[in-house]
Design an enzyme around this catalytic site. Sequence first.
Site, PDB file in Angstrom:
ATOM      1  N   HIS A 160       0.848  -1.185   0.000  1.00  0.00           N
ATOM      2  CA  HIS A 160       0.000   0.000   0.000  1.00  0.00           C
ATOM      3  C   HIS A 160       0.883   1.234   0.000  1.00  0.00           C
ATOM      4  O   HIS A 160       1.823   1.321   0.787  1.00  0.00           O
ATOM      5  CB  HIS A 160      -0.898   0.001   1.242  1.00  0.00           C
ATOM      6  CG  HIS A 160      -1.698   1.269   1.378  1.00  0.00           C
ATOM      7  ND1 HIS A 160      -2.433   1.784   0.345  1.00  0.00           N
ATOM      8  CD2 HIS A 160      -1.859   2.130   2.413  1.00  0.00           C
ATOM      9  CE1 HIS A 160      -3.018   2.902   0.743  1.00  0.00           C
ATOM     10  NE2 HIS A 160      -2.683   3.142   1.992  1.00  0.00           N
ATOM     11  N   ASP A 192       1.643  -4.944 -20.790  1.00  0.00           N
ATOM     12  CA  ASP A 192       2.515  -6.003 -20.274  1.00  0.00           C
ATOM     13  C   ASP A 192       2.203  -6.323 -18.820  1.00  0.00           C
ATOM     14  O   ASP A 192       1.985  -7.472 -18.441  1.00  0.00           O
ATOM     15  CB  ASP A 192       3.985  -5.542 -20.302  1.00  0.00           C
ATOM     16  CG  ASP A 192       4.571  -5.459 -21.701  1.00  0.00           C
ATOM     17  OD1 ASP A 192       3.970  -5.987 -22.647  1.00  0.00           O
ATOM     18  OD2 ASP A 192       5.664  -4.848 -21.812  1.00  0.00           O
ATOM     19  N   HIS A 221      -7.774   7.958  -2.030  1.00  0.00           N
ATOM     20  CA  HIS A 221      -6.851   7.404  -1.051  1.00  0.00           C
ATOM     21  C   HIS A 221      -5.482   7.102  -1.668  1.00  0.00           C
ATOM     22  O   HIS A 221      -4.571   7.934  -1.554  1.00  0.00           O
ATOM     23  CB  HIS A 221      -7.493   6.164  -0.424  1.00  0.00           C
ATOM     24  CG  HIS A 221      -6.695   5.545   0.676  1.00  0.00           C
ATOM     25  ND1 HIS A 221      -7.129   4.494   1.436  1.00  0.00           N
ATOM     26  CD2 HIS A 221      -5.445   5.829   1.127  1.00  0.00           C
ATOM     27  CE1 HIS A 221      -6.204   4.166   2.308  1.00  0.00           C
ATOM     28  NE2 HIS A 221      -5.169   4.957   2.146  1.00  0.00           N
ATOM     29  N   HIS A 270       0.764   5.806  -0.986  1.00  0.00           N
ATOM     30  CA  HIS A 270       0.064   7.009  -1.436  1.00  0.00           C
ATOM     31  C   HIS A 270       0.921   7.690  -2.504  1.00  0.00           C
ATOM     32  O   HIS A 270       1.063   8.910  -2.507  1.00  0.00           O
ATOM     33  CB  HIS A 270      -0.151   7.986  -0.276  1.00  0.00           C
ATOM     34  CG  HIS A 270      -0.957   7.434   0.852  1.00  0.00           C
ATOM     35  ND1 HIS A 270      -0.934   7.963   2.116  1.00  0.00           N
ATOM     36  CD2 HIS A 270      -1.832   6.400   0.897  1.00  0.00           C
ATOM     37  CE1 HIS A 270      -1.750   7.274   2.907  1.00  0.00           C
ATOM     38  NE2 HIS A 270      -2.305   6.321   2.200  1.00  0.00           N
TER      39      HIS A 270
HETATM   40 ZN   LIG Z   1      -3.351   4.765   3.018  1.00  0.00          ZN
END
Ligand SMILES: [Zn+2]
Length: 222
Positions: A97, A122, A162, A99
């Site tokens: 995760h 690809d 987000h 940003h």
């Molecule tokens: Zn986050």
Amino acid sequence: MNPRVRELQETVCALHAELVRYDLVAWTAGNVSGRVPGEDLFVIKPSGVSYDDLTPEAIVVCDLDGNLVEGDYAPSSDTAAHAYVYRAMPHVGGVVHTHSTYASAWAARGEAIPCVLTAMADEFGGEIPVGPFALIGGDDIGKGVVATLEGHRSPAVLMQNHGVFTIGASAKAAVKAAVMCEDVARTVHVSRQLGTPLPIAQADIDSLYDRYQNVYGQRSPR
Ligand SMILES: [Zn+2]
């Protein structure tokens, strides 16, 4: 300690340095996790520890409900989302995760990144999709990630307003997807400033994806 856990802690610790190297994170906002092979466990970054201070011992071990099993720190605040993905997608061995700037800029607009580069065909096999807006804390983010990526070729999803979640067969593969996601988000953004990016025909996307996934690279790496 299970030697596979220790090895994975070292791998996942080192992979956090890649998030820094590729400029995908600010402060502590980004995390990598990896599933412990053959066990209902994964390892993940501890909450609030800076990347410079991360050590393999600081990487915490959690069960697939996101509960801390072993470690001196509290797990990342994104642990519930990682755990949800591991429960729902047994083939996933790593989750990332971030940003990262350009990908999150697409996420802020709730716009999928169109497949207008061969490198996207690809790596992602088509567009990079947008997942729903979801608040942190419960299972909503994990549910949104899984609902968007299930049945999709893309290993990356832009969670609306987000940032990015990526999956892979390993933690390293998920980090690669996060790096490539930011790279194509930036290039397609720049292209948009200059005019209208040209689409790639679906048959060509399919052909590029098939070749890259099945033929490209070194055979039988060990
Ligand atoms: Zn986050």
